[in-house]
Design an enzyme around this catalytic site. Sequence first.
Site, PDB file in Angstrom:
ATOM      1  N   TRP A 166       0.829  -1.208   0.000  1.00 48.12           N
ATOM      2  CA  TRP A 166       0.000   0.000   0.000  1.00 48.12           C
ATOM      3  C   TRP A 166       0.862   1.256   0.000  1.00 48.12           C
ATOM      4  CZ3 TRP A 166      -1.822   2.934   4.756  1.00 48.12           C
ATOM      5  CH2 TRP A 166      -0.888   2.856   5.785  1.00 48.12           C
ATOM      6  N   ASP A 167       2.148   1.095   0.326  1.00 51.43           N
ATOM      7  CA  ASP A 167       3.088   2.215   0.332  1.00 51.43           C
ATOM      8  C   ASP A 167       2.964   3.029  -0.951  1.00 51.43           C
ATOM      9  OD1 ASP A 167       3.828   0.125   2.046  1.00 51.43           O
ATOM     10  OD2 ASP A 167       5.953   0.646   1.993  1.00 51.43           O
ATOM     11  N   GLU A 207      -0.192  -2.522  12.490  1.00 53.45           N
ATOM     12  CA  GLU A 207      -0.046  -3.977  12.499  1.00 53.45           C
ATOM     13  C   GLU A 207       0.168  -4.542  13.894  1.00 53.45           C
ATOM     14  OE1 GLU A 207       3.067  -4.604   9.692  1.00 53.45           O
ATOM     15  OE2 GLU A 207       1.770  -4.261   7.964  1.00 53.45           O
ATOM     16  N   LYS A 242       2.086   0.349  16.079  1.00 50.94           N
ATOM     17  CA  LYS A 242       3.325   0.296  15.313  1.00 50.94           C
ATOM     18  C   LYS A 242       3.502   1.582  14.517  1.00 50.94           C
ATOM     19  CE  LYS A 242       5.680  -2.558  11.810  1.00 50.94           C
ATOM     20  NZ  LYS A 242       5.493  -3.629  10.792  1.00 50.94           N
ATOM     21  N   GLN A 243       2.388   2.139  14.053  1.00 51.42           N
ATOM     22  CA  GLN A 243       2.436   3.312  13.177  1.00 51.42           C
ATOM     23  C   GLN A 243       1.089   4.016  13.214  1.00 51.42           C
ATOM     24  OE1 GLN A 243       2.784   0.123  10.244  1.00 51.42           O
ATOM     25  NE2 GLN A 243       1.903   1.559   8.781  1.00 51.42           N
TER      26      GLN A 243
END
Length: 1011
Positions: A382-383, A511, A623-624
């Site tokens: 998806w980046d 995640e 995580k993000q």
Amino acid sequence: MSTEMKIKMKMKSCEQPPALYPFREWSIDEEHYEEEYNQRSESIFALGNGYIGMRGNFEEGYYGKAGTSVAGNYLNGFFDSERIVYPEGAFGFPSRNQAMLNVTDARIIGLSIEGYEFRMDQGKLHRHERRLDMRSGVLHRELEWESPAGHRVLLKIRRLVSLTHKHLAAIHYAVTALNFSGTLKFDSAVDGEISGPEATDDPRLGAGAAEPSLLLEDTGYEAAARKLWMKQRTRHTRFALLTAASHALQAKSGREMSHQLIGQRISVCYAAAVRSGETVTLTKYITYHTSKDYGEGELHGRSSEALELAGNLGFAGLAEQQQDYLDRFWAHADVEISGDPALQQGIRFNAFQLLQSVGRDGVTNIGAKGLTGEGYEGHYFWDTEMYMLPFFTFTRPEVSRALLEFRYATLGKARERAAVLSQKGALYPWRTIDGEENSAYFPAGTAQAHINADIAYGLKQYVQATGDMDFLVSRGAEILFETSRFWADLGHYNPARGGAFCIDGVTGPDEYTAIVNNNAYTNLMVQDQLSYAYETALLLRWEYPADYERLRLAIGLSLEEAEGWKKAAAAMFIPFDGQLGIYAQDDTFLTKAKWDFEHTPADKYPLLLHYHPLVIYRHQVLKQADLVMALFLLGDKFSLADKLRNYNYYEPLTTHDSSLSPCIHSIMSAETGDLAGAYSYFDRTVRMDLDDINRNAKDGLHMAAMAGSWMSIVNGFGGMRLVQGELSFAPVLPEQWASYHFKITLRGQLLDIFVDREAAVYTLLEGAGLTIRHKGQPLRLLPQEPVAVRLARRLEAVIFDLDGVITDSAEFHYLAWQALADELGLPFSREKNERLKGVSRMESLEIVLEGSELAQLPEAEKLRLAGKKNDHYRQMIGRITPADLLPGIPELLDSLRERGISVGLASASLNAPQILERLGAAHWFQAVADPAKLRKGKPDPEIFLQAAELLGVTPGHCIGVEDAAAGLAAIRAAGMKAVGIGGVHQPGAADLVLPSTAALDAGKLLGLFGH
């Protein structure tokens, strides 16, 4: 908590290593060789053109310690696949894993001087320098070496991977004899025996290969063309690869001595006599062609054509073309930062590496590590749509179209994947090379179905930014409709949620939280996608009827189905916690225990390498960016107060163990007024690889973070947003910089944006005319006519509380609460009344009832009691007259009006408009915040931010005036200057404290802005 302390806490797992490379604006320089950093430098000095990628390995090979080098040559989209072995499998798990191959190494050039082989670990190295020139796209290597027998040579080696010729690379290898006359020998080789990556427990790397993936079929040497070639075939996918190299020797007396075609290594040897001071040059041209791109019978012919072209142009001609290409690229993509050479170098390096790694042919994409290493096995994620696509959409839109073409080319496989999961429509893979799902760990792979909505978002942004309706109607709409069909089938109308549309069993961007119901990011993005899909279906039906009919026949599209998308979007469930006033990351996230950051050692980050997934999943830890990312992407759907409140909750829970996280937090920090935080996160993002912040640059560079650094400047400090096709900016300048400067391409027009301490200057460099917005105000730009807007902070609005500031209605409140308490038989005192200042009516009622059985009354009864108190209050305020304005207030309000300074009211009282009328003061106020619309009362900043928004003024240009501690805290949290009236306020609670309103005048307020 101070800003410095907050930054320290949120970056506790990140220590900024010292810079390895000197700060140069247009180059990366290695001034001496250190084996310790060799593998890292191989990634940094990588070259590529979107198809070929070459790590920065030495031409002669590497003779250092084992495990400190990866000789890497990669072809975008060229892969082999191996069966995935599951000890415990299940239906629908991916059966094969694709991995981008490290292919034949054709860069090899060995050198011997009078029989002594040049090796950096032998003889004496007098100096060694490398320079990656980002303006010319050429890697320079210069060194002086002395053989064991004392022969001293100067080597000047230049390498490029052609940005204008997809299949071509070249090396120019010049040797000057410094103190001897004798014979030089060049051994140019093509080596097909490639060591695969070792298996590792790090999920960011790869599974490793059990056996070689490239099998030798044939080799050859064509003397007339001085051409070596090798044909190989992938073990499982059966793609053919033809690698070829031709040579040009420049020497007064040079000759070919021999060639060898032995096994997987083939070579040709040239010898040249040289005198002291003379230079001999060998130029090597390299091509790669595969049957994945062309018919197998065409490979030799195409290779010969490319090598002939290269020979005719020569290295100088190729370098000139490279320079021209990059001149055009930098004219649109360059970002200039004045006053910060480290970050200037970083942002240019990142843009350069993005260009080198992105596929531009419509059949390849851009991997998480680009073409710089084997991390993530060359997979696309998806980046692309969330990070890399915006960079290209606004600098090189034709590249963005090619990336979206890849998604269209793999739509068929996305349909097949949805069917495997028993769903209609199409589901794109979480990680892939050719369109098939490659993620073996479904909780953090296939469950991240939000990739469908991410692709739809990228498509929408591309179309709005470019006006490319051709792509939308011919390809994009089909992607949009098929992925929307998936969502309509996956979700359901849930009676337990009041019939809201819910999406269960998914994983969001974070995640560290997996397989949840109603991930807020996913639901918000899907809501946006379904609305866009409905609008697009109507657009095609009325304006492109032939394309609508084509899709109706091809995929069974109907207007009824599109209406279903609209209905689902309108009914979408977005989890929200009313008590905290924030969006819940998912249905259960806020019910979990928070991660114990205080007792987690720094060496336990990233958590995924030190804790079982179940341990992580049971906690509030990210995580993000997850919900925070939605605040950025869908920013027009949230108030600034919402953004502040949600950011302040989720940011301390975020580890940033993903390289994708810091840039999003930099953007949101900038938007919410925390410039120190924005700069710190940007600093971590922009030099993530140059300074090896995550300690894994050796495995390849972080492409998404690189693109994120561009976003941090453009969307963060520049405040750029594109909403419904309208471009807007809200620029701010970090105190560390003197200025910054970038360009944006929008619908074929080129816009230049320059920001310094005094102004933002917008110049339309190319195009007929463009309307943009600067902090909400429309600006019409005409070609080559700069428009400057002042940025210096100035006072534009003053926002007052009511009680104790405009009038003293506090006594009426006290008497009304006292009357209610008497009726209920509850004790009430002036001391308890002090606690009610600045808080909402319902919160005040809870304080009045606390400690009694009445505190357990049902909500409806409490609302009745609050209404009863208000009845008492409204009767009392009927006595208010203009004489009840506090001293100095009429004069102040007149003075502000004369100066053109706007005035607003931020009172928690629902009766504030009536009180203003009774005071005869309503004519002074251009905006009155509505407390009934607030999610949270003071000390939350929402009411002050609402008032500023109603006035159309940026919070940083406002002053808030309050008499209560909660109100002052709200003002400061809103990013405004705070003035405290009366009482004893904590040091630092206000920028200015005055004993009474009589001491308040316009001059003192203007003085807070230096006027």
